[in-house]
Design an enzyme around this catalytic site. Structure first.
Site, short mmCIF file in Angstrom:
data_model
loop_
_atom_site.label_atom_id
_atom_site.label_comp_id
_atom_site.label_asym_id
_atom_site.label_seq_id
_atom_site.Cartn_x
_atom_site.Cartn_y
_atom_site.Cartn_z
CB VAL A 118 66.78 -0.53 94.90
CG1 VAL A 118 67.28 1.01 94.65
CG2 VAL A 118 66.91 -1.26 96.14
CG HIS A 119 61.83 -0.48 98.34
ND1 HIS A 119 61.40 -1.32 97.51
CD2 HIS A 119 61.25 -1.08 99.26
CE1 HIS A 119 60.74 -2.22 97.93
NE2 HIS A 119 60.43 -2.48 99.06
CB THR A 120 66.78 1.13 102.36
OG1 THR A 120 67.53 0.69 101.60
CG2 THR A 120 67.53 1.23 103.76
#
Ligand SMILES: [Zn+2]
Length: 157
Positions: A118-120
């Site tokens: 997961v990454h923003t």
């Protein structure tokens, strides 16, 4: 939202998917400048997207290989948001954008390029950048532009 035309991304799309996870591998290497890692927190790090939709396209990711936001511990999620805010402050100072798109793509169906870590995404926006980018989209200038942005951003973190 209008789509940004970023033709150099074709290199990313056509690239053979590496077997490892780049969001795990890059922080393990001791070469932050080469990997465009801007900042290391205790639980998360900030890295430039080398196939950016716009200049200053950053990503915040936990060190832990985890595929969704709700699996993060409180400590990890709080720092994830802190580093997102810190990145926005730095981007405002260095690149003076007029807006931002922030996004997390969860799952391949949602368009996640690195679906299992997961990454923003933080993408700075300027009025008219969808047109602007087409005029500066010479692929050869992009690596120099990245290195230049890295230096400027790094000093502000
Ligand atoms: Zn990973």
């Amino acid at each position: 939202m209008e789509h940004i035309w970023a033709p150099w991304r074709i290199k990313y799309i056509q690239m053979e998917k590496s077997k490892g996870c780049i969001l795990c591998e890059k922080p393990r290497q001791d070469s932050d400048a080469e990997n465009y890692i801007l900042f290391r927190g205790d639980k998360n790090f900030v890295i430039m997207n080398i196939y950016p939709y716009n200049p200053g396209h950053l990503m915040i990711a936990p060190y832990r290989h985890i595929d969704s936001l709700e699996g993060l511990s409180d400590e990890e999620s709080h720092e994830h948001i802190d580093l997102t805010n810190r990145s926005i402050v730095v981007l405002r100072k260095v690149l003076n954008p007029e807006g931002f798109n922030l996004g997390i793509n969860i799952g391949q169906a949602a368009g996640a390029g690195i679906a299992d870590h997961v990454h923003t995404h933080i993408i700075p926006r300027w009025q008219g950048d969808t047109n602007f980018m087409t005029t500066v989209s010479d692929i050869r200038v992009v690596p120099e532009a990245l290195a230049e942005s890295y230096k400027k951003l790094k000093t502000e973190f």
